[in-house]
Design an enzyme around this catalytic site. Structure first.
Site, PDB file in Angstrom:
ATOM      1  N   CYS A  12       5.121   4.974  -6.692  1.00 53.20           N
ATOM      2  CA  CYS A  12       4.010   5.731  -6.113  1.00 53.20           C
ATOM      3  C   CYS A  12       4.166   5.732  -4.588  1.00 53.20           C
ATOM      4  CB  CYS A  12       2.675   5.105  -6.513  1.00 53.20           C
ATOM      5  SG  CYS A  12       2.365   3.491  -5.751  1.00 53.20           S
ATOM      6  N   HIS A  42       4.979  -5.414  -7.587  1.00 50.77           N
ATOM      7  CA  HIS A  42       5.049  -6.123  -8.857  1.00 50.77           C
ATOM      8  C   HIS A  42       6.180  -5.590  -9.737  1.00 50.77           C
ATOM      9  CE1 HIS A  42       0.630  -7.653  -8.517  1.00 50.77           C
ATOM     10  NE2 HIS A  42       1.499  -8.445  -7.924  1.00 50.77           N
ATOM     11  N   HIS A  75      -0.298  -4.584  -1.674  1.00 54.16           N
ATOM     12  CA  HIS A  75      -1.651  -4.826  -2.193  1.00 54.16           C
ATOM     13  C   HIS A  75      -2.646  -5.203  -1.101  1.00 54.16           C
ATOM     14  CE1 HIS A  75       1.317  -5.911  -5.351  1.00 54.16           C
ATOM     15  NE2 HIS A  75       0.547  -5.137  -6.080  1.00 54.16           N
ATOM     16  N   CYS A  97      -0.689  -0.532   1.282  1.00 49.19           N
ATOM     17  CA  CYS A  97      -0.820   0.873   0.889  1.00 49.19           C
ATOM     18  C   CYS A  97      -1.992   1.499   1.646  1.00 49.19           C
ATOM     19  CB  CYS A  97      -1.055   0.976  -0.618  1.00 49.19           C
ATOM     20  SG  CYS A  97      -1.536   2.618  -1.177  1.00 49.19           S
ATOM     21  N   HIS A 125      -6.671 -10.223  -9.130  1.00 49.90           N
ATOM     22  CA  HIS A 125      -5.629  -9.321  -8.643  1.00 49.90           C
ATOM     23  C   HIS A 125      -5.531  -9.394  -7.128  1.00 49.90           C
ATOM     24  CE1 HIS A 125      -3.449  -5.553  -7.818  1.00 49.90           C
ATOM     25  NE2 HIS A 125      -3.002  -5.655  -9.057  1.00 49.90           N
ATOM     26  N   GLU A 127      -4.962  -7.210  -4.852  1.00 46.38           N
ATOM     27  CA  GLU A 127      -5.690  -6.179  -4.125  1.00 46.38           C
ATOM     28  C   GLU A 127      -7.165  -6.534  -4.000  1.00 46.38           C
ATOM     29  OE1 GLU A 127      -7.171  -1.593  -4.829  1.00 46.38           O
ATOM     30  OE2 GLU A 127      -5.206  -2.165  -5.630  1.00 46.38           O
ATOM     31  N   THR A 163      -7.853   0.224  -6.811  1.00 44.91           N
ATOM     32  CA  THR A 163      -7.204   1.542  -6.877  1.00 44.91           C
ATOM     33  C   THR A 163      -6.474   1.792  -8.190  1.00 44.91           C
ATOM     34  OG1 THR A 163      -5.228   0.659  -5.771  1.00 44.91           O
ATOM     35  CG2 THR A 163      -6.930   1.693  -4.385  1.00 44.91           C
ATOM     36  N   SER A 219       2.622  -6.561 -13.439  1.00 45.57           N
ATOM     37  CA  SER A 219       2.067  -5.342 -12.865  1.00 45.57           C
ATOM     38  C   SER A 219       0.798  -4.929 -13.595  1.00 45.57           C
ATOM     39  CB  SER A 219       3.102  -4.204 -12.929  1.00 45.57           C
ATOM     40  OG  SER A 219       2.508  -2.965 -12.626  1.00 45.57           O
ATOM     41  N   SER A 263       5.337   0.580  -9.709  1.00 49.52           N
ATOM     42  CA  SER A 263       6.318  -0.254  -9.011  1.00 49.52           C
ATOM     43  C   SER A 263       7.693  -0.224  -9.675  1.00 49.52           C
ATOM     44  CB  SER A 263       5.825  -1.711  -8.947  1.00 49.52           C
ATOM     45  OG  SER A 263       4.597  -1.796  -8.264  1.00 49.52           O
TER      46      SER A 263
END
Length: 549
Positions: A12, A42, A75, A97, A125, A127, A163, A219, A263
């Site tokens: 991405c 990840h 992240h 990101c 997580h 993030e 996200t 991931s 990823s």
């Protein structure tokens, strides 16, 4: 077995940016130690590739020496983490990101305005942990409507979402939050790319018998893809690499849909697809035979095939024009291009490392043979050029001197933008064939230039994903696929028109045929009908050989 690949498969935007950034940092700061705070992305295979380049994952307790670099992963992290790294002596580069960074800003803004922050996501997580670090007041993490019921009674609430969460979970949790609280601000921070990957599963399920989900076990977005694919009722297999695929799992399956996490690098997807395509086949076509594939691998990886095609075309032109020593002329072109392409690709290691690690492995294994061979090829080309008794030896010497300097001095690679370097290789291909093959015949300069432009366009489209990941400023990445393919009509028309006007179209009908075939092939590459790099390289130069014949 028929394999359908999701359009969204592969890196991405956020992952592309993070990998590009750390590779660029490694190239610009070769004398410094470089670490990433936690795994950059990840995917274990990408992390392993980075480790081979000396880019290591930072130990939580290590102290940096002066000049050490710490790269913040895609992240994101909490502000206090960055401050702690600076105290430990690291220079910080932030690869968060941009979409995740935007969520950080929203959480901080609303928290500073007195809102309680509800984050819809996985509490553990990376993030989510980073987003929580931006909040100075009340904050909670939930991922189900049931968890909302146990939240405190806050006066005003702002909602953001991890996200990579799935839309269904987001909508159901938001519904529960809006029932519980009257004063609610909802910010849909779902990544559109992630949502598209998830939506594709429903479309693929209608035309498939099974799913293969590719991505790291750690991931989160790959895990969601796996769960969504499993809910379709079709057999679903989660693999990290092609080695995990089992023939027995696909007995009786004729159509497989392949999806991949954000990823997952392109080269892993290609290997999985190739293995799936070979399953349940009673007869393998010649291009699948192992010995033939290995031979093709050596010929393509060493750049011998591309050099041979150019030499072949130069020889054919010299024969057509009745110029002396046509075979020696073609051999000179082959030798100069062989050495040039190998030394050039050695310097352009970033794209190879990211999109085609097998090429890097090949260079490493054959470096002690390939580099001396390249220098020997240069020597052979010079000797032949001297024997031809014209000014060609000056041309050969100039090209050889330039490429050896480029190979030897790393700073030259950073000075010139991608479009300049690509144009130089394109120009070299044309000038060598024109000078050696036609003995500087001015009538053939335009047709050969246009034919070479079509070949360069095809190769540029093949490298487009690498250019975008590395943010290389190539002409093709600036124009885009559709515009590039459309503009390919210009060299095609100019080449044919020039040959007709010069009244040599019959004599050089091969260039016309080659130009037409190359433009058709450009369309197939541009619209991803032919997507595997090795196939593109082989077929493009096969067209060059056909045009020579």
């Amino acid at each position: 077995m028929k394999v359908k690949i999701a359009k969204s498969a592969g890196f991405c935007v956020g992952v592309k940016r993070a990998v590009e950034m750390v590779l660029r940092i490694a190239d610009e700061h070769r004398d410094r130690k470089i670490f990433t705070y936690g795994p950059l992305i990840h995917n274990p295979q990408t992390i392993e590739m980075l480790a081979e380049k000396g880019i290591k994952v930072l130990d939580s307790s290590s102290v940096g020496s002066e000049g050490d670099i710490a790269v913040i992963r895609s992240h994101g992290v909490a502000p206090e983490v960055k401050e702690e790294l600076r105290k430990r002596g690291y220079e910080i580069f932030d690869a968060t990101c941009p979409k995740v960074a935007f969520v950080h800003k929203l959480a901080k803004k609303f928290s500073d305005d007195g809102y309680a922050i509800i984050i819809i996501g996985d509490a553990n997580h990376s993030e989510v942990i980073g987003i929580k670090g931006e909040v100075s007041g009340d904050v909670a993490v939930v991922n189900s409507p049931e968890q909302v019921e146990n939240l405190p009674e806050w006066e005003k609430v702002a909602v953001v979402v991890q996200t990579t969460m799935d839309r269904q979970t987001f909508e159901s949790v938001v519904g529960a939050i809006q029932k519980k609280y009257k004063n609610v601000v909802v910010k849909n921070t779902l990544c559109s790319e992630t949502a598209y990957r998830q939506d594709e599963i429903a479309e693929l399920a209608a035309e498939s018998d099974a799913f293969v989900v590719i991505g790291g076990r750690n991931s989160a977005n790959t895990g969601r893809l796996y769960r969504l694919a499993s809910k379709t009722g079709l057999p679903t297999f989660w693999v990290e690499t092609a080695d995990e695929l089992k023939q027995s799992d696909f007995a009786g399956i004729e159509r497989v849909a392949v999806v991949a996490g954000a990823s997952t690098p392109h080269w892993i997807i290609d290997k999985v697809v190739e293995k799936l395509e070979n399953m349940n086949r009673k007869f393998l076509p010649p291009w699948r035979w192992r010995w033939l594939k290995y031979f093709a691998y050596i010929v393509l990886r060493s750049n011998f095939w591309a050099s041979l095609a150019a030499g072949f075309l130069s020889t054919a032109i010299a024969f057509k024009l009745s110029i002396g020593s046509p075979i020696l002329r073609g051999l000179s072109v082959l030798c100069i291009l062989f050495g040039t392409l190998n030394l050039y690709e050695y310097r352009e290691w970033q794209g190879l490392a990211l999109m085609d690690p097998s090429k890097v492995q090949f260079v490493r294994k054959t470096r002690k043979i390939l580099f001396p061979l390249s220098l020997i090829a240069f020597a052979v080309a010079l000797i032949i050029s001297f024997s031809l008794e014209n000014s060609l030896w000056i041309l050969a010497l100039a090209f050889i001197f330039i490429i050896i300097c480029y190979w030897k001095f790393s700073f030259l690679e950073r000075i010139f933008p991608a479009f300049v370097k690509d144009s130089a290789i394109f120009g070299l291909w044309i000038i060598l064939i024109w000078a050696y093959g036609s003995d500087w015949n001015i009538h053939l300069l335009i047709p050969l230039s246009m034919f070479g432009a079509l070949r360069a366009l095809t190769m540029g489209l093949k490298e487009l994903e690498t250019d975008r990941i590395l943010q290389r400023k190539s002409i093709i990445s600036w124009l885009g696929e559709k515009t590039s393919v459309f503009l390919g009509l210009i060299p095609l028309v100019v080449s044919v028109t020039a040959l007709i006007i010069l009244k040599i179209s019959i004599k050089f009908i091969g260039i016309i045929l080659g130009s037409v075939l190359m433009w058709i092939f450009t369309i197939l590459v541009g619209f991803r009908v032919v997507r595997k790099g090795s196939y593109v390289e082989f077929l493009a130069d096969l067209i060059v050989i056909i045009s020579a014949i």
